[in-house]
Scaffold this active site. Structure first.
Site, short mmCIF file in Angstrom:
data_model
loop_
_atom_site.label_atom_id
_atom_site.label_comp_id
_atom_site.label_asym_id
_atom_site.label_seq_id
_atom_site.Cartn_x
_atom_site.Cartn_y
_atom_site.Cartn_z
N GLU A 134 24.54 -4.93 17.16
CA GLU A 134 25.40 -5.55 18.48
C GLU A 134 25.36 -6.39 18.31
OE1 GLU A 134 27.07 -4.13 20.73
OE2 GLU A 134 26.00 -3.88 22.85
N ASP A 135 26.34 -7.52 19.78
CA ASP A 135 26.77 -8.62 20.05
C ASP A 135 26.00 -9.51 20.46
OD1 ASP A 135 27.30 -6.73 21.81
OD2 ASP A 135 29.21 -7.90 22.09
N ASP A 155 22.18 -7.83 27.47
CA ASP A 155 22.11 -8.16 27.91
C ASP A 155 21.06 -8.17 29.45
OD1 ASP A 155 22.40 -10.08 30.43
OD2 ASP A 155 24.59 -9.16 31.30
N LYS A 203 20.07 -12.57 25.41
CA LYS A 203 19.85 -13.07 27.01
C LYS A 203 19.43 -12.19 27.80
CE LYS A 203 23.24 -12.62 29.40
NZ LYS A 203 25.12 -13.13 29.88
N ASP A 262 33.78 -11.11 24.30
CA ASP A 262 35.03 -11.55 25.35
C ASP A 262 34.47 -11.25 26.81
OD1 ASP A 262 33.58 -8.46 25.40
OD2 ASP A 262 35.90 -7.91 27.03
#
Ligand code: IMP
Ligand code: MG
Length: 174
Positions: A97-98, A101, A129, A158
């Protein structure tokens, strides 16, 4: 047009960290074939770099999940837009995964892939994060932990579909 704020991780810093992650993963999975599951679209760039730093045989598959719509706030619901092409029973699955959150996306993915009886299931994310985490999650490999709350762009991340191709990770100006 996207306005870049502060560059947090440069191209060079990212490259060095991806090499370290690749070396760790190669060691941990020695003698095994990995089944790498990239989460579209954000993981695309990281996954492309990471798999080239992994020495083991690698199979690649993709899933597409919707958790956000177009806003920068989590909607709290996760849907599968595209499922895996192949059966992962008995495979050593590594989710790529990027960014994590709230944790809702990765939690959903872990739970749903776990039900398919892989030999093992781990998660690798480039950015962690944790400021707005809603679910206590175990993440096996982390590129960097960002303790701020800013929305980040670049290296696959993005803002409204812009900024994915930036070679660095940065904050954006409102
Ligand atoms: P979560 O379900 O709240 O953990 O959100 C995960 C997904 O939200 C990621 O796969 C990203 O697509 C998106 N996301 C969360 N934070 C950011 C950010 O700072 N920049 C870009 N996308 C983000
Ligand atoms: Mg994403």
């Amino acid at each position: 047009m996207l306005k870049i704020g502060e560059i947090l991780y440069t191209e060079e810093v990212i490259k060095a960290r991806v090499q370290q992650l690749g070396a760790m993963i190669s060691k941990d999975y020695e003698g095994k074939t990995l089944y790498v599951v990239g989460i579209l679209k954000g993981a695309l760039i990281f996954m492309a770099d990471l798999v080239r730093e992994i020495q083991n045989p690698v199979r690649m598959d993709f899933m597409s999940i919707s958790s956000y719509g177009n806003a920068t706030q989590s909607s709290g619901t996760v849907r599968t837009l595209k499922d895996l092409d192949l059966d992962i029973t008995g495979q050593h699955v590594l989710i790529i995964e990027d960014i994590v959150d709230t944790g809702l996306t990765v939690d959903f993915l872990k739970n749903s892939l776990c039900l398919r009886n892989p030999a093992s299931l781990k998660v690798c994310v480039f950015m962690d994060k944790p400021a707005k985490r809603k679910i206590d999650l175990e993440i096996d490999y982390i590129g960097y932990t960002y303790t701020g709350e800013d929305f980040l762009v670049g290296y696959g991340l993005d803002a409204g579909e812009e900024g994915r191709n930036l070679p660095y990770i940065a904050t954006i100006k409102e």
